[in-house]
Design a protein around this motif. Structure first.
Motif, mmCIF file in Angstrom:
data_model
loop_
_atom_site.group_PDB
_atom_site.id
_atom_site.type_symbol
_atom_site.label_atom_id
_atom_site.label_comp_id
_atom_site.label_asym_id
_atom_site.label_seq_id
_atom_site.Cartn_x
_atom_site.Cartn_y
_atom_site.Cartn_z
ATOM 1 N N ILE A 109 1.069 -1.264 -0.311
ATOM 2 C CA ILE A 109 0.297 -0.040 0.255
ATOM 3 C C ILE A 109 0.651 1.475 -0.231
ATOM 4 O O ILE A 109 2.107 1.328 1.214
ATOM 5 N N THR A 110 0.903 2.239 -1.267
ATOM 6 C CA THR A 110 1.558 3.594 -0.791
ATOM 7 C C THR A 110 1.293 4.774 -0.195
ATOM 8 O O THR A 110 -0.293 4.481 -0.978
ATOM 9 N N ALA B 294 -0.120 6.059 7.579
ATOM 10 C CA ALA B 294 -0.097 4.871 7.387
ATOM 11 C C ALA B 294 0.651 3.762 8.816
ATOM 12 O O ALA B 294 0.436 2.541 8.291
ATOM 13 N N LYS B 295 1.180 4.826 10.001
ATOM 14 C CA LYS B 295 1.381 3.916 10.926
ATOM 15 C C LYS B 295 -0.611 3.235 11.708
ATOM 16 O O LYS B 295 -0.216 1.801 11.900
ATOM 17 N N TYR B 296 -1.529 4.016 11.675
ATOM 18 C CA TYR B 296 -2.310 3.195 11.915
ATOM 19 C C TYR B 296 -3.189 1.962 10.614
ATOM 20 O O TYR B 296 -3.255 0.989 10.885
ATOM 21 N N VAL B 297 -3.062 2.226 9.261
ATOM 22 C CA VAL B 297 -3.080 1.154 8.242
ATOM 23 C C VAL B 297 -2.241 -0.335 8.457
ATOM 24 O O VAL B 297 -2.843 -1.383 9.050
ATOM 25 N N LYS C 232 3.776 -4.170 8.040
ATOM 26 C CA LYS C 232 4.929 -3.129 7.783
ATOM 27 C C LYS C 232 4.452 -1.667 7.392
ATOM 28 O O LYS C 232 4.526 -2.195 6.467
ATOM 29 N N HIS C 233 5.439 -1.188 8.008
ATOM 30 C CA HIS C 233 5.313 0.583 8.077
ATOM 31 C C HIS C 233 7.289 0.930 7.464
ATOM 32 O O HIS C 233 7.586 0.803 8.073
ATOM 33 N N LEU C 234 7.219 1.427 6.366
ATOM 34 C CA LEU C 234 8.278 1.972 5.568
ATOM 35 C C LEU C 234 8.080 3.266 5.374
ATOM 36 O O LEU C 234 7.392 3.408 4.705
ATOM 37 N N ASP C 235 8.771 3.893 6.120
ATOM 38 C CA ASP C 235 8.837 5.687 6.252
ATOM 39 C C ASP C 235 9.643 5.869 4.779
ATOM 40 O O ASP C 235 10.956 5.725 5.469
ATOM 41 N N PHE D 41 3.722 -4.272 2.955
ATOM 42 C CA PHE D 41 3.597 -2.988 3.547
ATOM 43 C C PHE D 41 3.545 -2.054 3.020
ATOM 44 O O PHE D 41 2.254 -2.113 2.304
ATOM 45 N N VAL D 42 2.957 -1.264 4.026
ATOM 46 C CA VAL D 42 2.723 0.171 3.891
ATOM 47 C C VAL D 42 3.600 1.358 4.080
ATOM 48 O O VAL D 42 4.296 1.366 4.572
ATOM 49 N N ILE D 43 4.524 2.369 2.905
ATOM 50 C CA ILE D 43 4.993 2.596 2.766
ATOM 51 C C ILE D 43 4.840 4.187 2.478
ATOM 52 O O ILE D 43 3.679 4.279 1.507
ATOM 53 N N ASP D 44 5.397 5.046 2.471
ATOM 54 C CA ASP D 44 4.919 6.399 2.830
ATOM 55 C C ASP D 44 6.178 7.228 2.542
ATOM 56 O O ASP D 44 7.492 6.884 2.315
ATOM 57 N N GLY D 45 5.535 7.989 1.357
ATOM 58 C CA GLY D 45 6.917 8.722 0.811
ATOM 59 C C GLY D 45 6.434 9.877 -0.238
ATOM 60 O O GLY D 45 5.550 11.074 -0.024
#
Ligand code: C5P
Length: 216
Positions: free
Chosen positions: A6-7, A20-23, A30-33, A115-119
């Protein structure tokens, strides 16, 4: 097994990290920032007193790094590091390095759920084939106020008009750079997060829950 990705993309201070943390918590992902990688490189540059516009020296530095940690650290969130990160994120060799690091982190992870990755470029460039893409937007004045409060809470000196100016400059850099500018990824759900948590958890549960539970 294909893992779920999930992006979550959006400008600085849009609250994408919080979402992202909530998701991640809700769906055991796993959250990747991804911003952390740029911040870690910026931190090394700052420690070594390298001028961030000195591309040649930064290229040599990067060639010497094998692996970079995705661990968060309060020290990486200072305004100085944010500004250096924003400058070096324009360099293609830095972006290529960070993208490889992200893929490596995912490959090495034992997390089977995904993973949920934000950016800024996750849904548009790095993981174009992601299962779900979100784009979070918030009015720049609200983002600057949030950032100002965050810095004060961290015990840093913060002057609101300066923070607003910095955020506007970082937005400009993010959106107008040649390499991987911040855009709404194709197929992304665009979410306005201007009030405290205006994307309700209910909305997220509907968008993501349907997919994760295989009801599509
Ligand atoms: O998200 P965060 O503010 O921590 O990111 C730090 C810097 O890294 C930003 O200024 C942004 O320009 C850059 N960045 C990027 N692409 C990403 C994540 C962050 O260019 N995917």
């Amino acid at each position: 097994m294909k893992i779920n990705i999930i992006t979550i993309d959006g400008p600085a201070g849009s609250g994408k990290g919080k979402i992202a943390k909530y998701v991640a918590k809700k769906w055991k992902l796993k959250h990747l920032d991804s911003g952390i990688f740029y911040r870690r490189i910026a931190y090394i540059i700052s420690k070594k007193k390298i001028n961030p516009i000195n591309k040649i020296t930064i290229k040599i530095l990067i060639n010497d790094i094998d692996q970079i940690s995705s661990q968060k650290n309060k020290i990486l969130r200072s305004e100085k590091i944010s500004n250096i990160a924003s400058i070096i994120a324009e360099y293609k060799f830095v972006r290529d390095f960070v993208n490889t690091q992200q893929k490596l982190t995912i490959k090495k992870s034992k997390n089977k759920n995904g993973f949920v990755i934000d950016g800024r470029d996750i849904g548009s460039v790095v993981f174009k084939n992601a299962s779900i893409k979100l784009y979070i937007d918030v009015d720049v004045n609200i983002r600057a106020k949030r950032r100002h409060k965050q810095l004060i809470d961290m015990g840093e000196k913060s002057i609101y008009p300066q923070i607003l100016k910095d955020i506007k400059l970082r937005d400009k850099k993010d959106k107008s750079r040649k390499n991987s500018p911040l855009v709404i990824p194709e197929g992304a759900y665009v979410v306005d997060n201007s009030s405290k948590f205006s994307i309700t958890q209910n909305q997220l549960n509907i968008i993501i829950g349907k997919y994760i539970n295989g009801k599509y």
